[in-house]
Design a protein around this motif. Structure first.
Motif, PDB file in Angstrom:
ATOM      1  N   MET A 197       0.841  -1.200   0.000  1.00  0.00           N
ATOM      2  CA  MET A 197       0.000   0.000   0.000  1.00  0.00           C
ATOM      3  C   MET A 197       0.877   1.252   0.000  1.00  0.00           C
ATOM      4  SD  MET A 197      -3.258   0.845   2.361  1.00  0.00           S
ATOM      5  CE  MET A 197      -4.357   2.181   1.946  1.00  0.00           C
ATOM      6  N   MET A 233      10.750  10.513  -2.017  1.00  0.00           N
ATOM      7  CA  MET A 233      10.173   9.828  -0.863  1.00  0.00           C
ATOM      8  C   MET A 233       8.995   8.966  -1.282  1.00  0.00           C
ATOM      9  SD  MET A 233       9.975  12.224   2.449  1.00  0.00           S
ATOM     10  CE  MET A 233      11.267  13.329   2.939  1.00  0.00           C
ATOM     11  N   ALA A 254       1.769   2.803   7.694  1.00  0.00           N
ATOM     12  CA  ALA A 254       2.745   2.307   6.722  1.00  0.00           C
ATOM     13  C   ALA A 254       3.368   1.012   7.203  1.00  0.00           C
ATOM     14  CB  ALA A 254       3.825   3.365   6.507  1.00  0.00           C
ATOM     15  N   PHE A 277       0.556   5.479   0.427  1.00  0.00           N
ATOM     16  CA  PHE A 277      -0.374   6.427   1.025  1.00  0.00           C
ATOM     17  C   PHE A 277      -0.293   7.784   0.348  1.00  0.00           C
ATOM     18  CE2 PHE A 277       0.425   3.130   3.998  1.00  0.00           C
ATOM     19  CZ  PHE A 277      -0.776   2.933   4.667  1.00  0.00           C
ATOM     20  N   ARG A 318       9.052   0.396  -1.093  1.00  0.00           N
ATOM     21  CA  ARG A 318       8.818  -0.319   0.154  1.00  0.00           C
ATOM     22  C   ARG A 318       7.585  -1.217   0.030  1.00  0.00           C
ATOM     23  NH1 ARG A 318       7.782   3.607   4.989  1.00  0.00           N
ATOM     24  NH2 ARG A 318       5.778   3.770   3.964  1.00  0.00           N
ATOM     25  N   SER A 329       3.511  10.838   1.626  1.00  0.00           N
ATOM     26  CA  SER A 329       4.606   9.865   1.688  1.00  0.00           C
ATOM     27  C   SER A 329       5.033   9.765   3.146  1.00  0.00           C
ATOM     28  CB  SER A 329       5.773  10.328   0.809  1.00  0.00           C
ATOM     29  OG  SER A 329       6.246  11.563   1.257  1.00  0.00           O
ATOM     30  N   ASN A 330       5.201   8.531   3.602  1.00  0.00           N
ATOM     31  CA  ASN A 330       5.502   8.343   5.016  1.00  0.00           C
ATOM     32  C   ASN A 330       6.666   7.384   5.211  1.00  0.00           C
ATOM     33  OD1 ASN A 330       4.121   6.203   4.019  1.00  0.00           O
ATOM     34  ND2 ASN A 330       2.443   6.265   5.489  1.00  0.00           N
ATOM     35  N   PRO A 331       7.846   7.786   4.750  1.00  0.00           N
ATOM     36  CA  PRO A 331       8.999   6.916   5.002  1.00  0.00           C
ATOM     37  C   PRO A 331       9.297   6.873   6.497  1.00  0.00           C
ATOM     38  CG  PRO A 331       9.725   9.014   4.140  1.00  0.00           C
ATOM     39  CD  PRO A 331       8.241   9.022   4.069  1.00  0.00           C
ATOM     40  N   PHE A 332       9.870   5.761   6.943  1.00  0.00           N
ATOM     41  CA  PHE A 332      10.231   5.654   8.351  1.00  0.00           C
ATOM     42  C   PHE A 332      11.495   6.469   8.597  1.00  0.00           C
ATOM     43  CE2 PHE A 332       8.431   1.280   7.482  1.00  0.00           C
ATOM     44  CZ  PHE A 332       7.167   1.619   7.935  1.00  0.00           C
ATOM     45  N   PRO A 333      11.674   6.958   9.814  1.00  0.00           N
ATOM     46  CA  PRO A 333      12.915   7.682  10.123  1.00  0.00           C
ATOM     47  C   PRO A 333      14.094   6.722  10.243  1.00  0.00           C
ATOM     48  CG  PRO A 333      11.482   7.626  12.045  1.00  0.00           C
ATOM     49  CD  PRO A 333      10.732   6.975  10.930  1.00  0.00           C
ATOM     50  N   LYS A 334      14.369   6.030   9.160  1.00  0.00           N
ATOM     51  CA  LYS A 334      15.485   5.084   9.111  1.00  0.00           C
ATOM     52  C   LYS A 334      16.258   5.350   7.827  1.00  0.00           C
ATOM     53  CE  LYS A 334      12.855   1.307  11.285  1.00  0.00           C
ATOM     54  NZ  LYS A 334      13.760   0.680  12.234  1.00  0.00           N
ATOM     55  N   GLY A 342       0.209   8.036  10.036  1.00  0.00           N
ATOM     56  CA  GLY A 342       0.706   7.578   8.751  1.00  0.00           C
ATOM     57  C   GLY A 342       1.846   6.593   8.886  1.00  0.00           C
ATOM     58  N   MET A 343       2.731   6.880   9.825  1.00  0.00           N
ATOM     59  CA  MET A 343       3.891   6.019  10.018  1.00  0.00           C
ATOM     60  C   MET A 343       3.459   4.643  10.525  1.00  0.00           C
ATOM     61  SD  MET A 343       7.110   7.631  10.178  1.00  0.00           S
ATOM     62  CE  MET A 343       7.521   8.530  11.653  1.00  0.00           C
ATOM     63  N   TYR A 384      17.090   9.498  14.824  1.00  0.00           N
ATOM     64  CA  TYR A 384      15.726   9.187  14.389  1.00  0.00           C
ATOM     65  C   TYR A 384      15.020  10.470  13.973  1.00  0.00           C
ATOM     66  CZ  TYR A 384      16.648   4.861  16.819  1.00  0.00           C
ATOM     67  OH  TYR A 384      17.199   3.697  17.252  1.00  0.00           O
ATOM     68  N   ALA A 385      15.738  11.313  13.222  1.00  0.00           N
ATOM     69  CA  ALA A 385      15.184  12.618  12.873  1.00  0.00           C
ATOM     70  C   ALA A 385      13.747  12.473  12.399  1.00  0.00           C
ATOM     71  CB  ALA A 385      16.030  13.252  11.787  1.00  0.00           C
ATOM     72  N   PHE A 390       6.002  15.462   9.014  1.00  0.00           N
ATOM     73  CA  PHE A 390       4.636  14.969   8.849  1.00  0.00           C
ATOM     74  C   PHE A 390       4.356  13.806   9.766  1.00  0.00           C
ATOM     75  CE2 PHE A 390       7.479  14.721   5.258  1.00  0.00           C
ATOM     76  CZ  PHE A 390       7.977  13.432   5.371  1.00  0.00           C
ATOM     77  N   ILE A 445       9.177   1.033  14.930  1.00  0.00           N
ATOM     78  CA  ILE A 445       8.880   2.365  14.397  1.00  0.00           C
ATOM     79  C   ILE A 445       8.505   3.346  15.506  1.00  0.00           C
ATOM     80  CG2 ILE A 445       7.412   3.670  12.825  1.00  0.00           C
ATOM     81  CD1 ILE A 445       9.224   1.669  11.438  1.00  0.00           C
ATOM     82  N   TYR A 505      11.908  -3.082   4.918  1.00  0.00           N
ATOM     83  CA  TYR A 505      11.161  -3.182   6.174  1.00  0.00           C
ATOM     84  C   TYR A 505      10.231  -4.394   6.203  1.00  0.00           C
ATOM     85  CZ  TYR A 505       8.332  -1.887  10.174  1.00  0.00           C
ATOM     86  OH  TYR A 505       7.671  -1.898  11.379  1.00  0.00           O
ATOM     87  N   LEU A 553      14.693  10.527   5.233  1.00  0.00           N
ATOM     88  CA  LEU A 553      14.065  11.844   5.346  1.00  0.00           C
ATOM     89  C   LEU A 553      14.868  12.914   4.618  1.00  0.00           C
ATOM     90  CD1 LEU A 553      13.056  11.538   9.068  1.00  0.00           C
ATOM     91  CD2 LEU A 553      11.653  11.158   7.064  1.00  0.00           C
ATOM     92  N   ALA A 579       0.801  -1.768   7.037  1.00  0.00           N
ATOM     93  CA  ALA A 579       0.541  -2.156   5.659  1.00  0.00           C
ATOM     94  C   ALA A 579       1.683  -2.996   5.085  1.00  0.00           C
ATOM     95  CB  ALA A 579       0.325  -0.910   4.796  1.00  0.00           C
TER      96      ALA A 579
END
Lengths: 276, 559
Positions: free
Chosen positions: A114, A178, B432, A116, A185, A119-124, B428-429, B554-555, B559, B447, A132, A171, B435
């Motif tokens: 999925m 992103m 994600a 979204f 992903r 865009s919601n990338p993980f802080p990694k 959202g995180m 972990y910046a 959003f 996360i 992931y 990020l 999902a």
């Protein structure tokens, strides 16, 4: 920025995917039958029935609040997270109901990627973002992970831009990058279906063009369902289009037909911009 | 048209300019108070260590003031102030003259000779003040500082070296160094070696008690005890010899009034001529004084010496508290925010937790005493330390119980901060992650929690700041005026969680309000306060640095 890559340029990375589904797609790969959905007392979807064919792009269009996103989020049961919802009717993917109590929702979501709206990338790192879904599935074979990252990023047309900075934070990417990373992903674990919820809503036209090319390329391997507000986009990328209005499916059919000769008056008004 | 003409005026009031000023005034007042307080504490706390000049004061013959019947004394001027005149006539006279009578406070030292160390005198009674170059300040083990003139050294072989002799000062310095080294050795023997033997003897006594009448078991214990006893006697003899050597040489000095006094050199820690010191020498004395304050143990009912055990106790207690509070607070918050079904019950739990933060800390102290000390500690004693009963081991106040009591007190802070941090992680995180086929726990672990760590650390910082400065509950659960041993030392099992400990906050209270000589303790109160604030700042800075590092790692996106 790189020049937009042509669709033919990148899907070769996906040739490594299991080629069992190369055969002609089933016309009713996803089967939605008399599906109604309620948020508490509020009915969001009314008796929707439609068949989504395999390895084609199906677009849901319609004004805000018409239920298209709700339907999309039901395909991988993301609405489970919301309290006080209930549904009637059924959704079958490849012949199996997604609401089957014997089906674990985690294994369902592993088969459905999925993307979204935001865009919601993980802080990694970029690398960790892509793999992931493999990580949570317990995959830790370094070689396999490396191969997946390259194959997936190539498929998402992002490899050339980030191959030297895989260990940097996701990020640090631009908005369009992103979103392509989020697509990467979503397809990393080789799902069967790819759901996209307005993937270009927050992007500029150049980034949008790249994503659209990507969608067209990806349909060789995935069944794609896309929700969009952008009529031109639906026209450009989709094979089939469904028009939703106030929780009802007004019209569903071949994209060319919907846009040129809509059968319903409401569809025509909406597409021509007379209401929305 | 009329209305449009009026709008600007109305709009101006609507903008609320005066309220912006009011908010600014509020902030300025707050800042002023904080900065003022810090400056007061810092200035007073560090001024203690600055070596001031020493004055010799002659008192007018006709005035009623005298010190031990003498009209001359030496001392450090502490403050000069207007006298408080009770008599109305005297006050009117002073107003007519336009000169208000002054009074001087001197630190005169020589507590053994004078019976007091601070002396008030009327400005009018002072005939002359001078700063004699050769007056010496002696730092002593007992009775505080002494001011006087050197007369000579009386050595053990009967010889004397008069102060005028060129050998006098080098000899005094050498002997001074010698006694200081011997004092350290004595403390090593008495605290370290003899302490360890005592510890072993205690354990033997317990084993003896357990063995009861079993002769076969008692024999080796008795043999071991004999051996320890012999070792103890040898050590005690060495210590006695060393102690005797401490007083074999004597220093003779003369008070300004003329009477001679002798001081066994073992009592002398340090000496200097305060009126001969240049700026750099004074700075060095100042820094040396600060170092001694930080590193030494207290003497003379805590009014002299350093505060090292209190620093150490505060640090260890705060650390133990953080170790205890972090997992509990975080786990509770995760369940409350992520897993519990949000409803009336969870809401009331949340309200209860928030109210817990407002419970007076002494209530936690009473609870800690009743629950941790008497119930938990008592149970541990009866289960594992029954041999040493009725002497309690864990059934009395100790650093573990104090830390746990404070942990209980600060757990609401951590829960609230963690909940805030968790709720700030965007939906959202989480979606994600779900999902991608992650379970809820995987989402939390991979996360949500990493991204929430900076917020959680903020809560921990607040908890530490509150815990480190807390005194009231500690007085019930294990803090003492003077702890003979640190909670961490070289005897097995090294970390003695049951021991009582010293704490800077309690030290301040004890110095300021329980000390026999409050004037002498006042500078120490300021210095200790400055130190406590410093320690809290250091602990917080450490946590903040850690948080910044994690935040960079972990910046969080916007959003």
């Amino acid at each position: 920025m790189d020049a937009p890559t042509t669709p033919a340029a990148h899907p070769e990375g996906l040739d490594a995917a299991p080629s069992g589904k190369r055969s002609a797609g089933a016309p009713d790969y996803i089967k939605i039958e008399n599906f109604s959905f309620h948020y508490g007392a509020n009915q969001a979807l009314k008796e929707i029935s439609l068949d989504i064919p395999e390895r084609q792009v199906t677009a849901f269009i319609g004004p805000s609040g018409c239920g298209k996103t709700t339907l999309l989020r039901n395909l991988n049961r993301m609405n489970d997270l919301i309290e006080g919802v209930r549904h009637e009717g059924d959704i079958k993917i490849n012949g199996r109901s997604v609401f089957d109590p014997a089906l674990e929702v985690i294994s369902l979501r592993k088969r459905i990627g999925m993307v979204f709206q935001k865009s919601n990338p993980f802080p990694k790192t970029i690398y960790e973002n892509v793999i992931y879904s493999l990580r949570v599935a317990g995959q830790s074979d370094r070689k396999k992970l490396d191969a997946t990252v390259e194959r997936t990023l190539r498929a998402a047309a992002l490899w050339e831009e980030v191959k030297d900075r895989l260990k940097e934070s996701a990020l640090s990417l631009s908005g369009g990058q992103m979103q392509r990373l989020c697509i990467a992903r979503a397809i990393a674990n080789q799902p069967e279906v790819l759901l996209m919820d307005e993937p270009c809503a927050a992007l500029d036209p150049i980034a949008t063009a790249k994503i659209e090319e990507l969608i067209i390329a990806l349909k060789r391997d995935f069944t794609i369902v896309i929700v969009t507000h952008n009529m031109q986009q639906a026209g450009r990328v989709s094979d089939l289009t469904g028009f939703f209005y106030l929780g009802q499916l007004v019209e569903f059919g071949d994209t060319a037909q919907i846009f040129r000769q809509p059968r319903e008056r409401q569809t025509e008004d909406y597409i021509s911009g007379r209401f929305g | 048209m009329e209305t449009t003409n009026k709008t600007p005026r109305r709009a101006k009031r609507g903008v609320g300019e005066p309220f912006i000023w009011v908010t600014a005034v509020g902030l300025s007042l707050g800042m002023l108070m904080v900065v003022g307080l810090l400056a007061l504490i810092l200035v007073n706390g560090t001024a203690v260590f600055w070596p001031d000049r020493v004055e010799q004061v002659n008192i007018r013959a006709e005035s009623p003031f005298e010190l031990r019947g003498k009209k001359v004394f030496a001392g450090r001027l502490v403050k000069k102030q207007d006298r408080i005149l009770q008599d109305i006539e005297a006050r009117e006279a002073a107003e007519r003259a336009g000169v208000w009578p002054q009074e001087f406070q001197y630190f005169v030292g020589n507590k053994d000779a004078y019976g007091l160390s601070f002396f008030y005198i009327d400005g009018a009674a002072i005939a002359a003040r001078e700063q004699p170059r050769d007056i010496a300040q002696l730092e002593r083990l007992e009775y505080g500082d002494a001011f006087g003139y050197f007369v000579g050294l009386r050595l053990k072989d009967g010889a004397t070296i008069p102060a005028g002799d060129p050998n006098f000062l080098p000899q005094l310095r050498a002997l001074n160094r010698e006694v200081n080294e011997r004092r350290e050795e004595l403390s090593r023997i008495e605290k370290g070696q003899i302490g360890r033997i005592n510890h072993q003897l205690q354990r033997l006594a317990l084993r003896q008690k357990e063995a009861g009448n079993d002769a076969a078991a008692l024999a080796p214990i008795e043999a071991e005890r004999q051996e320890l006893q012999t070792r103890y006697e040898t050590l005690a003899k060495t210590a006695g010899e060393l102690r005797a050597r401490q007083s074999e040489n004597q220093l003779v000095y003369r008070l300004p009034a003329g009477d001679e006094r002798t001081l066994p050199l073992g009592q002398l820690i340090d000496f200097r001529f305060p009126n001969q010191l240049g700026f750099f020498e004074r700075t060095s004395v100042f820094l040396h004084g600060i170092w001694k304050f930080l590193s030494e143990e207290p003497r003379e009912a805590n009014t002299e010496g350093g505060v090292f055990p209190a620093i150490f106790g505060t640090f260890v207690m705060t650390l133990l508290m953080s170790i205890a509070v972090t997992p509990f607070g975080i786990l509770a918050a995760i369940y409350l925010r992520e897993y519990a079904k949000q409803g009336v019950f969870v809401r009331s739990v949340r309200i209860a937790v928030n109210n817990l933060a407002g419970v007076p800390s002494i209530v936690f102290g009473v609870f800690g005493l009743g629950f941790f000390v008497y119930f938990v500690g008592g149970t541990i004693d009866s289960l594992f330390y029954s041999a040493s009963l009725p002497t309690p081991t864990f059934g009395t106040g100790g650093i573990l119980w104090a830390s746990l009591t404070l942990a209980l007190m600060t757990v609401p802070v951590v829960i609230v901060a963690t909940e805030e941090a968790l709720s700030s992680i965007s939906r959202g995180m989480r979606e994600a992650s779900l999902a991608c086929g992650a379970s809820k726990w995987q989402t939390m672990q991979r996360i949500v929690l990493p991204a929430a760590v900076p917020g959680i650390l903020t809560g921990l910082i607040l908890a530490m700041a509150r815990g480190a400065g807390e005194v009231a509950p500690l007085m019930l659960v294990g803090v003492v005026k003077l702890a003979p041993n640190l909670p961490l030392d070289m005897t097995f099992p090294f970390f003695h969680l049951e021991r009582k400990f010293m704490h800077l906050g309690f030290h301040i209270y004890d110095l300021g309000f329980q000390s026999p000589d409050s004037e002498a303790a006042k500078p120490m109160v300021f210095a200790t306060t400055a130190l406590l604030i410093g320690l809290v700042i250091v602990l917080n800075l450490g946590a903040i640095l850690l948080r910044e590092r994690l935040r960079r790692k972990y910046a969080l996106g916007a959003f």
